[in-house]
Design a protein around this motif. Structure first.
Motif, PDB file in Angstrom:
ATOM      1  N   SER A 110      32.896  47.591  41.077  1.00 10.17           N
ATOM      2  CA  SER A 110      34.096  47.882  40.291  1.00 10.17           C
ATOM      3  C   SER A 110      34.742  49.164  40.796  1.00 10.17           C
ATOM      4  O   SER A 110      34.088  50.193  40.908  1.00 10.17           O
ATOM      5  N   THR A 111      36.023  49.111  41.131  1.00  8.39           N
ATOM      6  CA  THR A 111      36.712  50.275  41.659  1.00  8.39           C
ATOM      7  C   THR A 111      38.042  50.456  40.961  1.00  8.39           C
ATOM      8  O   THR A 111      38.631  49.524  40.428  1.00  8.39           O
TER       9      THR A 111
ATOM     10  N   ARG B  90      34.315  55.019  42.575  1.00  5.03           N
ATOM     11  CA  ARG B  90      33.421  53.877  42.617  1.00  5.03           C
ATOM     12  C   ARG B  90      32.374  53.991  41.521  1.00  5.03           C
ATOM     13  O   ARG B  90      31.826  55.061  41.287  1.00  5.03           O
ATOM     14  N   ARG B  91      32.092  52.869  40.875  1.00  2.00           N
ATOM     15  CA  ARG B  91      31.026  52.803  39.881  1.00  2.00           C
ATOM     16  C   ARG B  91      29.688  52.676  40.606  1.00  2.00           C
ATOM     17  O   ARG B  91      29.534  51.828  41.474  1.00  2.00           O
TER      18      ARG B  91
ATOM     19  N   LEU C  58      27.633  60.423  34.892  1.00  2.00           N
ATOM     20  CA  LEU C  58      26.769  59.983  35.973  1.00  2.00           C
ATOM     21  C   LEU C  58      25.470  60.768  35.860  1.00  2.00           C
ATOM     22  O   LEU C  58      25.474  61.996  36.001  1.00  2.00           O
ATOM     23  N   ALA C  59      24.385  60.061  35.551  1.00  2.00           N
ATOM     24  CA  ALA C  59      23.094  60.698  35.324  1.00  2.00           C
ATOM     25  C   ALA C  59      22.092  60.164  36.344  1.00  2.00           C
ATOM     26  O   ALA C  59      21.503  59.097  36.141  1.00  2.00           O
TER      27      ALA C  59
ATOM     28  N   ALA D  59      29.642  59.677  47.109  1.00  2.00           N
ATOM     29  CA  ALA D  59      29.464  58.242  46.903  1.00  2.00           C
ATOM     30  C   ALA D  59      30.347  57.729  45.777  1.00  2.00           C
ATOM     31  O   ALA D  59      30.841  56.594  45.829  1.00  2.00           O
ATOM     32  N   ALA D  60      30.559  58.562  44.763  1.00  2.00           N
ATOM     33  CA  ALA D  60      31.398  58.168  43.633  1.00  2.00           C
ATOM     34  C   ALA D  60      32.876  58.344  43.921  1.00  2.00           C
ATOM     35  O   ALA D  60      33.716  57.961  43.100  1.00  2.00           O
ATOM     36  N   GLY D  61      33.222  58.927  45.070  1.00  2.00           N
ATOM     37  CA  GLY D  61      34.614  59.158  45.412  1.00  2.00           C
ATOM     38  C   GLY D  61      35.241  60.281  44.608  1.00  2.00           C
ATOM     39  O   GLY D  61      36.444  60.266  44.337  1.00  2.00           O
TER      40      GLY D  61
END
Length: 288
Positions: free
Chosen positions: A6-7, A16-17, A69-70, A103-105
């Motif tokens: 999912s983006t 990014r998820r 984000l954990a 990585a998460a953008g």
């Protein structure tokens, strides 16, 4: 790099998820929840917790419209448990956090840390302030304040267990049979103590967790004064971290700073989730 795809565009980058982050041969598990276009908040756990320690806090932050984000950090993710103590130098841990943001953008995120996650937060705010929108730390004072307090208080006695953890193998054998009892006796809710103790029985997990302590003498990164807007939350009944270090911390933050002194112990994410979520949301709101 992640299993879910999912983006959505946000802040000029493609966010990014995540469910995992890969860094070389290491694979980190990540709990990425809440609205993906919400202000991102990275939640860093301590010893001997994992990303689930933030579940109660994260649920409240999602209600405030924030994305969380954990990650399960190095030594805690089953795919990221190198056995060598040198692999846990703080500079490598900071790079793990940078890899998560990449990585998460995310160009920047609000970083929150408890216990060792707090130490990582302080180091990241010093080493890469451009990647932190704000910093909120629970329990852990700034490292320089911690060092200064050793000569001015009972902090050296409180921290003596850290020296005991340096011995290879012996702490694992001493802790493994009693970890749940020790954690519950220190004020952690029994259900959490049981969950963390079970996780530490996984292959290599307890050694990986203890290697955060063993990596300290090998660390080359020096945590300097912080120029990121910061909130520091400290429980006055914390068994490990005393008032002198807590109060000296403000001298090492050269940015807007708030000190929250609460009637609580060490395990703030588990025992004070509503208070901690409010403090985090307040800090994010100032910077959003």
């Amino acid at each position: 790099m992640d299993r879910r795809t999912s983006t959505t565009p946000g802040g000029g980058v493609m966010m990014r998820r995540l469910s995992e982050v890969r860094r070389g041969r290491l694979r980190f598990d990540v709990r990425d929840d809440g609205p993906i276009d919400g202000e991102p908040v990275v939640l860093l756990h301590g010893f001997p917790q994992d990303g689930s320690s933030w579940n109660r806090v994260a649920a409240r932050l999602h209600g405030a419209g924030l994305r969380t984000l954990a990650p399960d950090l190095r030594g805690y993710s089953a795919g990221a448990r190198p056995p060598q103590r040198a692999a846990y130098r703080m500079e490598w841990l900071v790079e793990d956090l940078r890899a998560l943001l990449d990585a998460a953008g995310l160009d920047r995120a609000h970083v929150v840390g408890h216990d060792w996650g707090g130490a990582l937060g302080w180091a990241a705010a010093s080493a890469m302030p451009e990647r932190l929108a704000s910093l909120t730390v629970a329990s852990t004072p700034h490292p320089a304040a911690m060092v200064r307090s050793l000569w001015r208080s009972d902090q050296a006695l409180r921290s003596s267990y850290m020296l005991a953890f340096q011995a290879p193998g012996l702490p694992e054998r001493a802790l493994a049979p009693r970890l749940e009892e020790i954690l519950a006796g220190s004020g952690l809710p029994v259900a959490d103590a049981t969950r963390y103790a079970a996780r530490m029985r996984e292959p290599g997990a307890l050694t990986g967790a203890l290697n955060w302590y063993r990596g300290v003498p090998l660390t080359r990164l020096q945590t300097g004064d912080v120029v990121v807007p910061t909130t520091y939350v400290w429980g006055r009944d914390d068994f490990a971290l005393g008032r002198v270090a807590a109060e000296l911390t403000q001298e090492h933050v050269l940015a807007p700073y708030r000190f929250v002194d609460v009637d609580a112990g060490h395990w703030l994410p588990e025992t004070e989730p509503a208070l901690l979520a409010d403090v985090i949301a307040d800090r994010v709101a100032v910077r959003a």
